[in-house]
Design an enzyme around this catalytic site. Sequence first.
Site, PDB file in Angstrom:
ATOM      1  N   SER A  46      -7.577 -13.869 -11.112  1.00 46.92           N
ATOM      2  CA  SER A  46      -7.336 -13.428  -9.734  1.00 46.92           C
ATOM      3  C   SER A  46      -6.206 -12.403  -9.666  1.00 46.92           C
ATOM      4  O   SER A  46      -5.943 -11.834  -8.606  1.00 46.92           O
ATOM      5  CB  SER A  46      -6.985 -14.633  -8.854  1.00 46.92           C
ATOM      6  N   CYS A  47      -5.524 -12.199 -10.779  1.00 47.18           N
ATOM      7  CA  CYS A  47      -4.437 -11.213 -10.823  1.00 47.18           C
ATOM      8  C   CYS A  47      -5.017  -9.801 -10.742  1.00 47.18           C
ATOM      9  O   CYS A  47      -6.235  -9.620 -10.760  1.00 47.18           O
ATOM     10  CB  CYS A  47      -3.654 -11.344 -12.131  1.00 47.18           C
TER      11      CYS A  47
END
Lengths: 185, 292
Positions: A46-47
């Site tokens: 999700s980064c």
Amino acid sequence: MDVRQWNLSFGSQSGGGLSSHQFSVGLAEIRVVNGPTLLECQGIGSCIAVIAYDAHACVSGVAHIILPKRLPSSSSDRPGTFMDTAVEYLLNELVKAGAVAERLKWAYAGGSDFVHLASGASLPALELGRRNSEAAKSELSRLGAEVVGNDTGGTTGRDVSFCTADGDVKVRTVHEGEKTICNLQ
Amino acid sequence: MQPAVSHGDRPRLPIQAILRQTQDLPVLPGAIMRVIQLTGNSDATSRAIADAIGMDQAVTAKVLRLANSSFYGLPRKVTSLQEAVILLGFRTVRLIAMVAGTFTWMTRPLKGYDLPPRQLMRHSMGLALGAQMIARIGQFDPEEAFVAGLLADIGKIAIDNCIDGKISLMMQLGIKGGMTFEDVERTVLGHTHSEIGAHMAENWNLPQEIVEGIRWHHNPLGSGNSWLAHAIHLADVLAMVTGYGLGGDGLQYQLCEESLEICRVSAEDFDGLVEQFVGAVLHGEALLEGMG
């Protein structure tokens, strides 16, 4: 010389050592390089990986950013952790290394969302990938960055790389293989 | 939470047959088993712990290297096992021994899972440190959480050969069907890495709580609400989200809401948990420095 040829591990299982011009950029890390290089972020979930390059000065940089914004409770002293501190920090470091802000071309990739409540209920707090993608767009816009490409969303992890030799930003996923999302030259 | 499986539930090979196919199947060194038994015994002496580790020279060397890492910040270099036990304590040496005893096979590449060398170790350390962090928040046993988290994905080592060359198709199957990776594993293999890992842990005679924590870490409600399965589950979510040791097994990951309540964490503070997790794993990387 094609610096991408120096890559020993990206997209392969060799896992050999990194050459002196190749850098694996880890969680919350910001890396700026003056000269030929291959920069990569492995396992972006999700980064977001934000990448910038001034081809004229041959100065490039990557930030591997975890969260959209600094929290009131935050204790981290790493500016690379948060979008609202990381991108500006990266920009300043690039300029310090000899880049000209107006010449920089930018790209970003990541922001997958593969965690959902088992009940099927919606909870925006869990949609970290979406929130990170929106924060990247917003922060780059605030800084007047010329964004030439992005690849966000989905439900799988990504490996992201940038190479000064060809200026390509490449994204690799297990199910789709490697693709070039844009060129920063 | 729904039962873990509903997609083409068809075991193809018994777990024992899968384990027989795995060349060089991981074995927990006898010295580590002895340490686990001794540290559960309040009468154990530092000498007994040191003697147990000392039975295995390779483990001994790794334990000393780990004890001297900057992670523990000892004021001087530790040169004997007994000194390590005295300075760091029984429970910490147990954790170090677990890392030392699993390091060799945890750092192998898992081609089937698209995990380069050391990535399983990174992910497993993420689960260990994440479960430890969650256990502290929930006021459970953090050392127990570390050990179970470290071993939660050992089943991947056994399955890896079986899925070699299939990962891309498995991912496409999961994406098309909106399936979790565990669902895909069960559809393709008839078993999940959690089930196989629990079977391996049972064969090693590990405590039943740890076995069940491994078995149910993707579907913790199946554990009968063992806090350990819930803590590892939340740690797995944090490791997945941050891509810590992430291989081919992204896809849909179902977060069990009950895990939040049982471990006393709030989903609304998800970003805070992610920040804490990243702090823990970055600090934890110092433990493995100098391990080659």
